[in-house]
Design an enzyme around this catalytic site. Structure first.
Site, PDB file in Angstrom:
ATOM      1  N   GLU A 260      36.304  -6.170 -82.888  1.00 23.99           N
ATOM      2  CA  GLU A 260      35.255  -5.244 -82.944  1.00 23.99           C
ATOM      3  C   GLU A 260      35.914  -3.934 -83.531  1.00 23.99           C
ATOM      4  O   GLU A 260      35.311  -2.930 -84.176  1.00 23.99           O
ATOM      5  CB  GLU A 260      34.797  -4.989 -81.665  1.00 23.99           C
ATOM      6  CG  GLU A 260      33.932  -6.047 -80.981  1.00 23.99           C
ATOM      7  CD  GLU A 260      32.574  -6.434 -81.658  1.00 23.99           C
ATOM      8  OE1 GLU A 260      32.377  -5.662 -82.300  1.00 23.99           O
ATOM      9  OE2 GLU A 260      32.147  -7.487 -81.336  1.00 23.99           O
TER      10      GLU A 260
ATOM     11  N   ASN B  29      35.018  -1.585 -86.833  1.00 17.75           N
ATOM     12  CA  ASN B  29      34.488  -0.201 -86.725  1.00 17.75           C
ATOM     13  C   ASN B  29      35.189   0.850 -87.587  1.00 17.75           C
ATOM     14  O   ASN B  29      34.825   1.671 -88.134  1.00 17.75           O
ATOM     15  CB  ASN B  29      34.615   0.113 -85.159  1.00 17.75           C
ATOM     16  CG  ASN B  29      33.462  -0.069 -84.385  1.00 17.75           C
ATOM     17  OD1 ASN B  29      32.352  -0.591 -85.094  1.00 17.75           O
ATOM     18  ND2 ASN B  29      33.272   0.187 -83.106  1.00 17.75           N
TER      19      ASN B  29
ATOM     20  N   ARG C 166      23.267  -4.062 -87.833  1.00 15.28           N
ATOM     21  CA  ARG C 166      24.472  -4.103 -86.782  1.00 15.28           C
ATOM     22  C   ARG C 166      23.813  -4.002 -85.510  1.00 15.28           C
ATOM     23  O   ARG C 166      23.101  -3.460 -85.116  1.00 15.28           O
ATOM     24  CB  ARG C 166      25.377  -3.143 -86.960  1.00 15.28           C
ATOM     25  CG  ARG C 166      26.015  -2.881 -88.225  1.00 15.28           C
ATOM     26  CD  ARG C 166      27.229  -3.715 -88.321  1.00 15.28           C
ATOM     27  NE  ARG C 166      28.072  -3.553 -87.370  1.00 15.28           N
ATOM     28  CZ  ARG C 166      29.113  -4.451 -87.177  1.00 15.28           C
ATOM     29  NH1 ARG C 166      29.069  -5.621 -87.415  1.00 15.28           N
ATOM     30  NH2 ARG C 166      29.916  -4.198 -85.955  1.00 15.28           N
TER      31      ARG C 166
END
Lengths: 107, 146
Positions: free
Chosen positions: B50, B54, B109
């Site tokens: 993650e 990002n 997303r």
């Protein structure tokens, strides 16, 4: 290899479209899965959508986005969405987002 | 709580999505030195995925940049992972960390990146300066092994 692969099956009798995903679903691989899945969804317009993740070896929130996105495409068609073969990790991610309240999640 | 790390590593990767898998594997291979359970490692790998994603999607918005990853572990089986970018930064960190909040226009997303990081690690700290970059620090303590 490790990256996600998708196999699509359609049962004309039950009008069930099954997306069998294997490998690792992440941001890198999800675009390709999405394209193929949406193409089939548009063509078949099924009554039921099954996303089989029993062969998924890794999933982060990209996979969540994939599942929610496909639900978003199936729902207007009147199709129910079921996630089949969810590992504890996948289950957890779905529960975190509340996705399991509108998508059926099976072990 | 922690003194000097028992071991540490530094990794620099290009902000290409193909490196997301490599980054999580590299970090989990490093953390595996502590002989964690499969679940502990899977949690860590997910959280790292993650953070790196990002940095690539939001920090650099698909442009080229470097993602800096450092991992350290300590005597008490605590693992500390930093994922940093020198990208656009976050205007409102509190808002960004709200579950389901996303600035991604595609609608694909989930907006759950931070929520997953938070759920799968013991501690999450986010530092950011708009125009300068973002650093995410995740801490996870593995259970004792006999």
């Amino acid at each position: 290899m490790l990256t996600a692969d998708i196999k699509i099956e359609y049962d004309a009798q039950s009008q069930t479209l099954t997306l069998i995903i294997t490998g690792e679903i992440d941001h890198h691989s999800v675009g390709r899965l999405r394209e193929q899945a949406d193409r089939e969804l548009a063509v078949r317009r099924p009554k039921e959508l099954v996303i089989d993740v029993s062969g998924v070896t890794f999933m982060d929130s990209s996979g969540l986005g994939f599942i929610l996105g496909r639900y978003g495409k199936a729902e207007p068609l009147g199709a129910t969405t079921t996630v089949k073969g969810a590992s504890p990790l996948i289950h957890r991610i779905l529960r975190l987002s509340g996705a399991d309240t509108f998508v059926k999640v099976l072990k | 709580m922690k003194n000097k790390p028992v071991n540490q590593m530094r990794l620099e990767i290009e902000s290409k999505s193909i490196n997301e898998g490599f980054a999580r594997y590299a970090v989990s291979a490093f953390a595996a030195q502590l002989d964690p359970t499969i679940e502990e490692l899977a949690d860590l790998r997910c959280a790292v995925s993650e953070a790196v994603t990002n940095a690539i999607i939001h920090g650099y918005r698909g442009t080229s940049g470097t993602v800096y990853i450092t991992a350290k572990y300590y005597e008490d089986r605590t693992v500390k992972i930093k994922v940093a970018d020198k990208g656009v930064g976050i205007e409102d960190i509190k808002q960004a960390m709200q579950p389901l909040f996303t600035t991604d226009p595609s609608g694909e997303r989930g907006g759950m990146g931070f929520a997953v990081m938070q759920s799968f690690t013991d501690k999450l700290a986010v530092r950011s300066k708009p125009g300068k970059g973002t650093t995410v620090t995740m801490t996870k303590k593995f259970a004792p092994r006999d």
